[in-house]
Design a protein around this motif. Structure first.
Motif, PDB file in Angstrom:
ATOM      1  N   THR A 336     -10.909  -9.364 -17.354  1.00 48.70           N
ATOM      2  CA  THR A 336     -10.894  -8.305 -18.369  1.00 48.70           C
ATOM      3  C   THR A 336     -11.922  -7.236 -18.023  1.00 48.70           C
ATOM      4  O   THR A 336     -11.758  -6.068 -18.373  1.00 48.70           O
ATOM      5  N   PHE A 337     -12.976  -7.622 -17.290  1.00 43.71           N
ATOM      6  CA  PHE A 337     -14.032  -6.686 -16.928  1.00 43.71           C
ATOM      7  C   PHE A 337     -13.586  -5.684 -15.863  1.00 43.71           C
ATOM      8  O   PHE A 337     -14.272  -4.675 -15.631  1.00 43.71           O
ATOM      9  N   LYS A 338     -12.444  -5.930 -15.237  1.00 42.36           N
ATOM     10  CA  LYS A 338     -11.941  -4.981 -14.240  1.00 42.36           C
ATOM     11  C   LYS A 338     -11.642  -3.623 -14.868  1.00 42.36           C
ATOM     12  O   LYS A 338     -11.557  -2.610 -14.158  1.00 42.36           O
ATOM     13  N   VAL A 339     -11.482  -3.578 -16.175  1.00 46.76           N
ATOM     14  CA  VAL A 339     -11.345  -2.301 -16.883  1.00 46.76           C
ATOM     15  C   VAL A 339     -12.598  -1.451 -16.647  1.00 46.76           C
ATOM     16  O   VAL A 339     -12.508  -0.258 -16.332  1.00 46.76           O
ATOM     17  N   ILE A 340     -13.776  -2.064 -16.767  1.00 49.16           N
ATOM     18  CA  ILE A 340     -15.037  -1.351 -16.550  1.00 49.16           C
ATOM     19  C   ILE A 340     -15.166  -0.936 -15.082  1.00 49.16           C
ATOM     20  O   ILE A 340     -15.574   0.200 -14.775  1.00 49.16           O
ATOM     21  N   THR A 341     -14.817  -1.827 -14.173  1.00 47.37           N
ATOM     22  CA  THR A 341     -14.916  -1.510 -12.739  1.00 47.37           C
ATOM     23  C   THR A 341     -14.004  -0.354 -12.379  1.00 47.37           C
ATOM     24  O   THR A 341     -14.391   0.545 -11.606  1.00 47.37           O
ATOM     25  N   ALA A 342     -12.798  -0.353 -12.931  1.00 50.53           N
ATOM     26  CA  ALA A 342     -11.863   0.757 -12.661  1.00 50.53           C
ATOM     27  C   ALA A 342     -12.425   2.076 -13.184  1.00 50.53           C
ATOM     28  O   ALA A 342     -12.354   3.120 -12.508  1.00 50.53           O
ATOM     29  N   ILE A 343     -12.991   2.055 -14.390  1.00 46.42           N
ATOM     30  CA  ILE A 343     -13.580   3.273 -14.958  1.00 46.42           C
ATOM     31  C   ILE A 343     -14.739   3.765 -14.083  1.00 46.42           C
ATOM     32  O   ILE A 343     -14.836   4.961 -13.766  1.00 46.42           O
ATOM     33  N   ALA A 344     -15.618   2.831 -13.679  1.00 46.99           N
ATOM     34  CA  ALA A 344     -16.766   3.201 -12.847  1.00 46.99           C
ATOM     35  C   ALA A 344     -16.304   3.837 -11.538  1.00 46.99           C
ATOM     36  O   ALA A 344     -16.886   4.833 -11.077  1.00 46.99           O
ATOM     37  N   ALA A 345     -15.252   3.272 -10.935  1.00 44.13           N
ATOM     38  CA  ALA A 345     -14.755   3.801  -9.660  1.00 44.13           C
ATOM     39  C   ALA A 345     -14.142   5.184  -9.829  1.00 44.13           C
ATOM     40  O   ALA A 345     -14.427   6.108  -9.054  1.00 44.13           O
ATOM     41  N   LEU A 346     -13.310   5.363 -10.839  1.00 42.08           N
ATOM     42  CA  LEU A 346     -12.629   6.644 -11.045  1.00 42.08           C
ATOM     43  C   LEU A 346     -13.607   7.730 -11.500  1.00 42.08           C
ATOM     44  O   LEU A 346     -13.475   8.898 -11.113  1.00 42.08           O
ATOM     45  N   GLU A 347     -14.595   7.354 -12.309  1.00 43.60           N
ATOM     46  CA  GLU A 347     -15.573   8.331 -12.782  1.00 43.60           C
ATOM     47  C   GLU A 347     -16.600   8.691 -11.707  1.00 43.60           C
ATOM     48  O   GLU A 347     -17.233   9.749 -11.775  1.00 43.60           O
ATOM     49  N   SER A 348     -16.750   7.819 -10.711  1.00 42.65           N
ATOM     50  CA  SER A 348     -17.734   8.076  -9.655  1.00 42.65           C
ATOM     51  C   SER A 348     -17.325   9.217  -8.728  1.00 42.65           C
ATOM     52  O   SER A 348     -18.167   9.822  -8.067  1.00 42.65           O
ATOM     53  N   GLY A 349     -16.036   9.493  -8.665  1.00 43.99           N
ATOM     54  CA  GLY A 349     -15.532  10.505  -7.761  1.00 43.99           C
ATOM     55  C   GLY A 349     -15.241   9.994  -6.369  1.00 43.99           C
ATOM     56  O   GLY A 349     -14.660  10.708  -5.534  1.00 43.99           O
ATOM     57  N   LYS A 350     -15.609   8.753  -6.088  1.00 45.25           N
ATOM     58  CA  LYS A 350     -15.352   8.189  -4.763  1.00 45.25           C
ATOM     59  C   LYS A 350     -13.926   7.664  -4.631  1.00 45.25           C
ATOM     60  O   LYS A 350     -13.443   7.440  -3.518  1.00 45.25           O
ATOM     61  N   TYR A 351     -13.281   7.428  -5.769  1.00 42.90           N
ATOM     62  CA  TYR A 351     -11.890   6.969  -5.766  1.00 42.90           C
ATOM     63  C   TYR A 351     -11.117   7.846  -6.750  1.00 42.90           C
ATOM     64  O   TYR A 351     -11.656   8.279  -7.770  1.00 42.90           O
ATOM     65  N   SER A 352      -9.852   8.074  -6.406  1.00 46.23           N
ATOM     66  CA  SER A 352      -9.021   8.921  -7.261  1.00 46.23           C
ATOM     67  C   SER A 352      -7.878   8.107  -7.835  1.00 46.23           C
ATOM     68  O   SER A 352      -7.661   6.940  -7.458  1.00 46.23           O
ATOM     69  N   ALA A 353      -7.123   8.750  -8.729  1.00 48.86           N
ATOM     70  CA  ALA A 353      -5.954   8.090  -9.326  1.00 48.86           C
ATOM     71  C   ALA A 353      -4.918   7.724  -8.264  1.00 48.86           C
ATOM     72  O   ALA A 353      -4.105   6.819  -8.479  1.00 48.86           O
ATOM     73  N   ASN A 354      -4.957   8.389  -7.114  1.00 44.98           N
ATOM     74  CA  ASN A 354      -3.958   8.147  -6.059  1.00 44.98           C
ATOM     75  C   ASN A 354      -4.437   7.148  -5.007  1.00 44.98           C
ATOM     76  O   ASN A 354      -3.734   6.917  -4.023  1.00 44.98           O
ATOM     77  N   THR A 355      -5.617   6.585  -5.191  1.00 43.91           N
ATOM     78  CA  THR A 355      -6.151   5.639  -4.197  1.00 43.91           C
ATOM     79  C   THR A 355      -5.224   4.438  -4.036  1.00 43.91           C
ATOM     80  O   THR A 355      -4.765   3.849  -5.022  1.00 43.91           O
ATOM     81  N   VAL A 356      -4.965   4.082  -2.770  1.00 45.93           N
ATOM     82  CA  VAL A 356      -4.182   2.895  -2.433  1.00 45.93           C
ATOM     83  C   VAL A 356      -4.974   2.093  -1.412  1.00 45.93           C
ATOM     84  O   VAL A 356      -5.467   2.648  -0.422  1.00 45.93           O
ATOM     85  N   LEU A 357      -5.117   0.773  -1.650  1.00 43.08           N
ATOM     86  CA  LEU A 357      -5.852  -0.095  -0.731  1.00 43.08           C
ATOM     87  C   LEU A 357      -5.015  -1.313  -0.373  1.00 43.08           C
ATOM     88  O   LEU A 357      -4.165  -1.755  -1.162  1.00 43.08           O
ATOM     89  N   ASP A 358      -5.264  -1.838   0.815  1.00 46.04           N
ATOM     90  CA  ASP A 358      -4.638  -3.095   1.208  1.00 46.04           C
ATOM     91  C   ASP A 358      -5.297  -4.244   0.451  1.00 46.04           C
ATOM     92  O   ASP A 358      -6.510  -4.230   0.214  1.00 46.04           O
ATOM     93  N   THR A 359      -4.522  -5.215   0.065  1.00 49.31           N
ATOM     94  CA  THR A 359      -5.067  -6.436  -0.540  1.00 49.31           C
ATOM     95  C   THR A 359      -4.799  -7.599   0.411  1.00 49.31           C
ATOM     96  O   THR A 359      -3.886  -7.552   1.245  1.00 49.31           O
ATOM     97  N   TYR A 360      -5.576  -8.676   0.265  1.00 45.14           N
ATOM     98  CA  TYR A 360      -5.528  -9.787   1.217  1.00 45.14           C
ATOM     99  C   TYR A 360      -5.538 -11.112   0.449  1.00 45.14           C
ATOM    100  O   TYR A 360      -5.852 -11.152  -0.747  1.00 45.14           O
ATOM    101  N   PRO A 361      -5.240 -12.200   1.143  1.00 39.60           N
ATOM    102  CA  PRO A 361      -5.347 -13.493   0.471  1.00 39.60           C
ATOM    103  C   PRO A 361      -6.766 -13.735  -0.057  1.00 39.60           C
ATOM    104  O   PRO A 361      -6.943 -14.301  -1.129  1.00 39.60           O
ATOM    105  N   TYR A 362      -7.744 -13.280   0.738  1.00 38.39           N
ATOM    106  CA  TYR A 362      -9.135 -13.415   0.309  1.00 38.39           C
ATOM    107  C   TYR A 362      -9.993 -12.443   1.104  1.00 38.39           C
ATOM    108  O   TYR A 362      -9.578 -11.902   2.133  1.00 38.39           O
ATOM    109  N   LEU A 363     -11.219 -12.226   0.616  1.00 33.22           N
ATOM    110  CA  LEU A 363     -12.244 -11.482   1.333  1.00 33.22           C
ATOM    111  C   LEU A 363     -13.437 -12.400   1.538  1.00 33.22           C
ATOM    112  O   LEU A 363     -13.805 -13.168   0.643  1.00 33.22           O
ATOM    113  N   SER A 364     -14.031 -12.311   2.722  1.00 33.47           N
ATOM    114  CA  SER A 364     -15.239 -13.086   3.010  1.00 33.47           C
ATOM    115  C   SER A 364     -16.455 -12.202   2.825  1.00 33.47           C
ATOM    116  O   SER A 364     -16.590 -11.160   3.486  1.00 33.47           O
ATOM    117  N   ILE A 365     -17.331 -12.585   1.931  1.00 30.02           N
ATOM    118  CA  ILE A 365     -18.547 -11.827   1.641  1.00 30.02           C
ATOM    119  C   ILE A 365     -19.732 -12.783   1.656  1.00 30.02           C
ATOM    120  O   ILE A 365     -19.807 -13.704   0.826  1.00 30.02           O
TER     121      ILE A 365
END
Length: 608
Positions: A336-365
């Protein structure tokens, strides 16, 4: 011969005279002794009379007055608590109580009376003695020892008044909750005031045995609900019966409190929760009015209007913290918190409404793997589909791209990590928004990229209450306004102006968020709410890890999507399943009741 007789006579007279003199002396001694004894006794009695009448005269006069004159506290009806439509949630009913008048006897003289009373009331003598000790020994105010006594107990005491001097049976208005456990956590309960609270409220006219709000609205609005205590000064006879009223101060009834809760919607929320541990909150997203607030497990506040029995208390203790209002407690919010993350990303100016990213089975961090729920990824997606499918790898990439600060900042702007302003602030958790400074100070560790990612998907140290989550969904639905929730009905013109605060979100941000949350229900993880019986619904699911315990399930939604009237957030603690499967059906039940009731009410208005 004559000479001999004369000599004998003289000897006899001498002996007789000696005997008489000895007897007289003895009588005189006895009289003197008796006089001395009488003088001593009279002196002691006189001294005692002097001590009683002169030295202690004022004390004994006061004692006699106390035994003849009594003070009886009187209280009018405690203010009722109503739902938004005027239906009674908490009221009063006529009952009887038993009270002891401490000034009627010296402490030692109470033993026999308390022993008799103990058998009638089924209360131990020690307990009755404790109640007397709570008040001063010569207190003129009666001490309540039992409320809600039955007819048989009333009759037994009144038929034997001579054996119960100093014991009073009086009418009482007992608090009653006609719906039992319904809305128990919001309403709270009343109980007898304790010594610590008495000390804290010593200037507020409380006496031992008085009832006071202990939790919920009963506690938050105690001063308004209790009204002002009155009293009577009365003269009583030898067995304590009132024979004359000397003075009377009328009591003032408590204020009536009308809540924003809707009785039918509250029932629907509690039915939807069933036996699950968790909470459901329903809000008006435009005003902040709390329409329903349910928490499980619950309790029956009627248990506390009288002294709760040990058996009933043990049954309550067997439940999992039944007095905790889980709607106001903090948990990891998951996706449910992804709502906040989406707002932060779109309001930051680094990502736009048209942003498209690849998704994966997992990410290693940092040696950890962040997996997608489907274990395979969702291909190339934008924000709308990433919300619909709740893509962890999409939002993890976004979080790394903008860093932790914007995410944490927007969480705080939405009110996370702080009180919401709801009236039950004493029972409300702040939640928690972690940050690098806190981690360094408390854990002596620096902030890693993994911390940012965990936060962005509502895991790790982030903590949010169901009520805070409802405010978040309301802001997306109502066009970007953070509302302050409230439970007590206010002037609508004032509440709308004072309870809403613009978050200054870009129109494009709102458009993407609203489209994404609608997509969750139309094709994503929230299809349980894609019902023909409901208008279009928008929402977001969440499944929070809580190792080693089972997962928490979340779902928050608002409807209708284009012009929201209601927000519902459902939370199931350690349910062991996904938010879409477990929490979304709960939200659906509440919304179905809301729109069905609204349609019924509208039909009635038209027919009238």
């Amino acid at each position: 011969m004559t000479k001999f007789l004369s000599s004998s006579t003289r000897r006899f007279d001498w002996v007789h005279s000696r005997v008489q003199k000895t007897a007289i002396r003895r009588k005189r001694k006895a009289v003197i002794l008796m006089l001395l004894t009488a003088l001593i006794l009279l002196g002691g009695l006189g001294g005692r009379l002097f001590y009683v009448q002169i030295v202690q005269g004022k004390y004994y006069a006061q004692l006699a007055q106390q035994n003849r004159v009594r003070l009886i506290s009187t209280r009018e009806e405690r203010g009722r608590i109503l739902d938004r439509k005027g239906r009674i949630l908490a009221g009063s009913k006529l009952s009887y109580l038993v009270a002891l008048q401490p000034s009627a006897h010296k402490p030692a003289e109470w033993n026999t009376i308390l022993s008799r009373l103990s058998k009638v009331l089924d209360i131990t003598t020690d307990t009755l003695q404790q109640h007397l000790k709570q008040a001063a020994n010569r207190s003129q105010w009666a001490v309540v020892v039992k409320r809600g006594i039955n007819a048989a107990e009333v009759t037994r005491i009144k038929e034997q008044l001579s054996n119960f001097q100093g014991v009073e049976v009086r009418q009482d208005l007992m608090r009653v909750y006609p719906n039992g456990t319904l809305a128990a956590h919001v309403l709270g309960y009343v109980g007898e005031i304790d010594a610590e609270t008495m000390k804290a409220r010593q200037n507020q006219d409380y006496h031992f045995g008085d009832l006071i709000g202990k939790a919920g609205i009963e506690a938050a609005y105690e001063l308004q609900l209790r009204g002002q205590q009155g009293g009577q000064q009365v003269e009583v006879n030898g067995v304590g019966q009132i024979i004359k009223k000397l003075a009377d101060k009328p009591a003032q009834p408590g204020q009536e409190i009308q809540l924003t809760l809707d009785l039918e919607l509250q029932k629907a929320a509690e039915t939807a929760l069933g036996d699950r541990v968790g909470a459901i909150v329903a809000l008006n997203p435009n005003t902040g009015e709390v329409l329903a607030m349910a928490s499980r497990p619950d309790f029956d506040p009627n248990l506390f209007t009288k002294r709760i029995s040990p058996q009933a208390w043990q049954q309550l203790q067997a439940k999992q913290f039944p007095f905790v209002n889980r709607a106001l407690q903090a948990y990891p919010p998951a996706s449910t918190f992804k709502v906040i993350t989406a707002i932060a990303a779109l309001e930051s100016g680094k990502y736009s409404a048209n942003t498209v990213l690849d998704t994966y089975p997992y990410l290693s961090i940092g040696g950890s793997q962040i997996w997608e729920s489907n274990r395979s990824g969702f291909g190339r997606v934008g924000f709308v589909d990433a919300l619909a499918w709740s893509s962890n790898t999409f939002f993890s990439q976004v979080a790394v791209g903008i860093g932790a600060s914007p995410i944490l900042d927007w969480a705080r702007r939405f009110g996370m990590g702080q009180n919401t302003g709801v009236e039950l602030s004493a029972e409300e958790a702040h939640g928690f928004v972690p940050d690098p400074d806190w981690k360094q100070k408390q854990l002596k560790e620096r902030w890693y990229a993994g911390d940012t990612i965990n936060t962005s998907i509502g895991q790790g140290m982030m903590q949010v209450t169901p009520l805070q989550a409802a405010i978040m969904f309301a802001a997306v639905g109502n066009g970007g306004y953070r509302v302050q929730p409230f439970l007590v009905k206010k002037n609508p013109a004032i509440s709308v102006r004072q309870q809403k605060k613009s978050l200054n979100l870009k129109p494009e941000t709102l458009r993407v968020l609203q489209a994404g949350l609608r997509s969750v229900v139309s094709k994503g993880t929230g299809q349980a709410l894609n019902e023909t019986r409901l208008p279009p619904v928008s929402g977001k699911s969440g499944t929070a890890e809580d190792p080693p315990r089972p997962t928490h399930a979340w779902f928050g939604a608002y409807a209708p999507s284009d012009k929201p009237e209601i927000v519902v957030v459902a939370f199931a603690e350690n349910a062991g399943g996904g938010g879409g499967a477990i929490a979304a059906p709960m939200v659906r039940q509440v919304m179905e009741t809301y729109f069905k009731t609204k349609q019924s009410d509208t039909g009635m208005e038209r027919s009238e």
